[in-house]
Design a protein around this motif. Sequence first.
Motif: not given
Length: 259
Positions: A81-91, A125-139
């Motif tokens: 789950g943490d990896l998926l969040l960081l993947m979203q953040e990266a792209v 794949w970006f849209g396949d990651v479930p939305i889990s809350g408001i954006p909280v990461t830097p990018n």
Amino acid sequence: MSKNDKISEQAGNLSVGAALSWGLVEPPKRGPKRELSIPLIVETAVSIADKEGLSAVSMNRVASALGFTAMSLYRYIPSKGDLLLLMQEAVCDIPIPPEKKEEDWRGSMREFVSATIQVFRDHPWFGDVPISGIPVTPNNLRVVDWALRPMREFPLNDYEKMSIVLLLSSYARSCGLIQRDMDQAIQAGARPDEFSGLDYTATLKGLIKPEQYPNLYPVVMSGAYTGENEEENTVGNDFDFGLERILDGIAYYLDLRRK
């Protein structure tokens, strides 16, 4: 207060993945420090997802691609789950256009929506990651900040501004997912005409009866439903038309608030 206490205080209730994105978690003191890093792990996971889809991403698969065991990865990123969040953040590390002296708010919002749609197309794949809350990461927050920029002088409160960001983001997500699916179908061998429905024009005109579909019937017969008469189209593509109507609605709402 110790350094660890300060880091813990800054991280607050952030998930481990979010805290990692802000650099609030110290790297492991044991393990393959020189060969592994969080950016390298995330970059590898994104590459796998881009080529094979989100289902291909696992801690074991990423570790194997890097030549390590999954346990080595867990020292850096505690869960998938943490990896998926960081993947979203990266792209979401996308170029933000510089602010213009006299910014056209409609043009800026178009740029925001277009860039957001492109993320879905570049990384299916970006849209396949479930939305889990408001954006909280830097990018992700940089993107939100960009979306808010043209509204700086709007006579609206913060709730209204954020509601507009959500409206634009939701539209971009919807369009992005549709265009992503079209891209993938074409890559798999589908023809663009299959999406417009041109192949089915004659068949639909024979099947759609006015007594069964009183509102759809005239649209089908006109050719508009399948894009049969594109020369009569004066509004651009469907996505642009929808966005312009959203912007018209925002303009109308601004006029009401200024009165």
